[in-house]
Write a protein that holds these residues in place. Structure first.
Motif, short mmCIF file in Angstrom:
data_model
loop_
_atom_site.label_atom_id
_atom_site.label_comp_id
_atom_site.label_asym_id
_atom_site.label_seq_id
_atom_site.Cartn_x
_atom_site.Cartn_y
_atom_site.Cartn_z
N LEU A 1 10.56 23.52 29.98
CA LEU A 1 10.81 22.37 29.11
C LEU A 1 9.91 22.42 27.89
CD1 LEU A 1 12.27 19.74 28.53
CD2 LEU A 1 10.55 18.55 29.91
N GLU A 2 8.65 22.76 28.07
CA GLU A 2 7.72 22.84 26.94
C GLU A 2 8.20 23.88 25.94
OE1 GLU A 2 3.57 21.63 29.28
OE2 GLU A 2 4.08 23.74 28.93
N ASN A 3 8.66 25.01 26.45
CA ASN A 3 9.14 26.07 25.56
C ASN A 3 10.39 25.64 24.80
OD1 ASN A 3 8.96 29.04 24.80
ND2 ASN A 3 11.06 28.94 25.57
N ALA A 4 11.30 24.94 25.48
CA ALA A 4 12.52 24.48 24.83
C ALA A 4 12.22 23.47 23.74
CB ALA A 4 13.46 23.89 25.87
N ILE A 5 11.30 22.55 24.01
CA ILE A 5 10.94 21.55 23.00
C ILE A 5 10.29 22.22 21.79
CG2 ILE A 5 9.39 19.61 22.53
CD1 ILE A 5 9.96 18.64 25.38
N ARG A 6 9.45 23.21 22.05
CA ARG A 6 8.82 23.95 20.94
C ARG A 6 9.88 24.68 20.11
NH1 ARG A 6 5.18 25.88 23.73
NH2 ARG A 6 6.15 27.85 24.35
N MET A 7 10.85 25.26 20.79
CA MET A 7 11.94 25.96 20.11
C MET A 7 12.77 24.99 19.25
SD MET A 7 14.89 28.28 21.96
CE MET A 7 13.83 28.32 23.39
N ILE A 8 13.04 23.82 19.79
CA ILE A 8 13.81 22.82 19.06
C ILE A 8 13.07 22.40 17.79
CG2 ILE A 8 14.59 20.41 19.15
CD1 ILE A 8 15.31 20.93 22.13
N ASN A 9 11.76 22.16 17.92
CA ASN A 9 10.97 21.70 16.78
C ASN A 9 10.75 22.77 15.72
OD1 ASN A 9 10.58 19.04 17.58
ND2 ASN A 9 8.73 19.51 18.76
N GLU A 10 10.41 23.99 16.15
CA GLU A 10 9.94 25.00 15.21
C GLU A 10 11.03 25.92 14.69
OE1 GLU A 10 6.77 27.07 17.16
OE2 GLU A 10 5.55 25.26 17.43
N ARG A 11 12.01 26.22 15.51
CA ARG A 11 13.02 27.20 15.08
C ARG A 11 14.38 26.57 14.77
NH1 ARG A 11 16.58 30.91 17.70
NH2 ARG A 11 15.82 30.44 19.80
N LEU A 12 14.85 25.67 15.62
CA LEU A 12 16.20 25.15 15.46
C LEU A 12 16.27 23.96 14.51
CD1 LEU A 12 17.30 25.45 19.18
CD2 LEU A 12 17.66 27.09 17.33
N LYS A 13 15.27 23.12 14.54
CA LYS A 13 15.13 21.99 13.61
C LYS A 13 16.41 21.16 13.46
CE LYS A 13 11.53 24.42 11.05
NZ LYS A 13 11.08 24.98 9.75
#
Length: 499
Positions: A278-290
């Motif tokens: 979950l932490e990795n997915a949230i980081r991906m949403i914030n930093e890469r997918l936006k």
């Protein structure tokens, strides 16, 4: 052109359920019509008794056209499946016609109203679809319905593995699925698959005050499918479908909104909750997918206790984009109803430029079965009409269509009526989040997309934990499934927006 008469649910019996005059009227019409063949999708008898089969064999001989007959749940009562083979014919089989084939399969379970095409029968159906893959028209017939139907009361008896069967038919480019069972005529288009539910041909048990009916199917040389519901009293109702060409699109126009669709994080201190995922997915949403918006389709916690809600709040407050969080059935267990309101608030309608998100609450206390209800359906229809002209997204937890790798037992008890509202109003996008597997199809003009589990180990997705990334363009909707751990993606669906 191939012309087919589709009858179902005759319920031939000596105890008053059988309306012989309706049967004779429809048979006379069929005999006088220019039909290539007739298909009967089950419940020939009422109790599967020998005397009923004897009468049924006599009545069916009145049909002077080639006839395909398959069993229904009433036919297999009292070990009636043995009598079916003696008096009617094989339980499963193939009928070939010009440019096409009908593959019929027994979906019954002895002494139950429920249906299933599983095990050997599923493999047999798959093999037959591969064997006849070159046919222009591929028809599959079974007794039980494949998607929830309106005006049938509480949703039940859809095929237990309806999601797997639907996926199989779509992958093999089946033209038409015919069935009966619920005594309600209905026609849906799912992608390029036409689903024809025949009404009740000659039984007294009709629904909503309807009358007896049958369907007329026309398969045109250019691939068009036309289904006409022909009632013994009243006007005919027809629906036509032309196959979508081309099948592959390239997104064009301006992207107007990006959504991250998340579900089933099930935050807890149990071993099944994958914290780092979950932490990795949230980081991906914030930093890469936006994304411009994040929609969580329910089961944000594993159980409605304060410790889990505190943990979930800490995770999700880190998402930078605006959020719409909808409760799932896990979220309102124990004190969850009050805690959800305290930590995430009542889901409210959100407008972003020309897009409006309408949350639909379906979760109930202490049960995975959801409901919208008559008042909820009326309110939903009113909201969809109020926001007509905008890109309307309806977000809820429970499924309105079956998904693969899941036993479908009617998790949204009024799914048929809700689906009818959504498709009648031409809803631009429906987002759900129950069942632990990502899936997306377009029914009529409405894409319906289910999110897999973002961080719960007990999921049903071979792709692993995932969430969806949805890009809405001026002319198309594109949905990608994103693997929560590695960030790899695969296309889940791409659909043209209605003009």
């Amino acid at each position: 052109m191939i012309r087919i008469a589709h009858i179902s649910d005759t319920h031939i019996t000596g105890e008053g359920a059988f309306k012989s005059y309706a049967f004779d009227l429809i048979v006379e019409e069929i005999n006088r019509g220019n039909f290539d063949f007739v298909i009967h999708t089950g419940d020939i008898t009422d109790q599967g008794l020998r005397e009923e089969y004897e009468q049924a064999a006599y009545q069916l001989k009145k049909i002077k056209k080639p006839l395909v007959v398959l069993p229904g749940n009433h036919d297999v009562r009292n070990v009636g499946y043995k009598l079916f083979e003696d008096f009617i014919g094989p339980l499963n089989g193939v009928y070939e016609f010009k440019d096409g084939v009908v593959i019929w399969v027994d979906s019954t379970i002895p002494d139950l109203s429920d249906g299933r095409i599983g095990g050997q029968k599923f493999r047999w159906l798959k093999e037959k679809l591969e064997e006849y893959s070159d046919r222009k028209f591929k028809m599959v017939a079974a007794h039980h319905h494949l998607v929830p139907l309106p005006d049938t009361g509480r949703e039940r008896n859809v095929l237990f593995n309806a999601g797997d069967v639907l996926d199989l038919l779509l992958r093999n480019e089946v033209t038409l699925y015919t069935c009966g069972h619920k005594h309600v005529p209905n026609v849906y288009r799912v992608e390029d698959l036409v689903i024809d539910n025949a009404g009740c041909t000659s039984c007294k048990k009709t629904r909503r005050g309807d009358v007896n009916s049958y369907s007329i199917i026309e398969l045109h040389d250019e691939g068009e499918v036309k289904v006409t519901i022909r009632r013994v009293i009243g006007d005919e109702v027809s629906k036509e479908h032309k196959p979508v060409r081309p099948k592959i699109f390239i997104p064009g126009g301006k992207r107007i909104l990006r959504i991250a669709q998340v579900s089933e994080s099930n935050v807890s201190d149990r071993v099944y909750f994958r914290k780092k995922t979950l932490e990795n997915a949230i980081r991906m949403i914030n930093e890469r997918l936006k994304p411009d918006l994040v929609i969580h389709n329910g089961d944000i916690v594993d159980a409605g206790i304060e410790r889990y809600y505190e943990m979930a709040y800490e995770y999700y407050k880190g998402i930078m984009a605006p959020k719409v969080v909808i409760p799932g059935h896990n979220d309102i267990t124990y004190l969850g109803y009050e805690l959800f309101q305290e930590y995430f608030g009542e889901p409210e309608i959100m407008e972003l430029n020309d897009v409006v998100v309408i949350p639909l609450l379906t979760a109930q206390y202490e049960t995975p079965i959801g409901v919208v209800g008559w008042m909820g359906q009326k309110k939903l229809r009113g909201l969809l009409q109020e926001y007509e002209g905008k890109f309307r997204i309806v977000a809820l937890h429970h499924n309105v269509i079956p998904i693969p790798r899941s036993r479908e037992v009617g998790f949204l008890e009024d799914a048929g009526d809700v689906l009818k509202v959504l498709t009648d109003e031409g809803t631009e996008l429906v987002l759900t989040g129950h069942g632990g597997n990502a899936y997306g199809v377009k029914i009529e003009n409405t894409p319906i997309v289910n999110s897999g589990s973002i961080s719960w180990e007990l999921h049903r997705n071979p792709f692993g934990n995932s969430f969806n990334l949805i890009d809405i363009y001026t002319d198309m909707v594109v949905v990608w499934e994103v693997q929560s751990t590695w960030g790899s993606t695969k296309l889940l669906g791409i659909w043209k927006r209605k003009a």
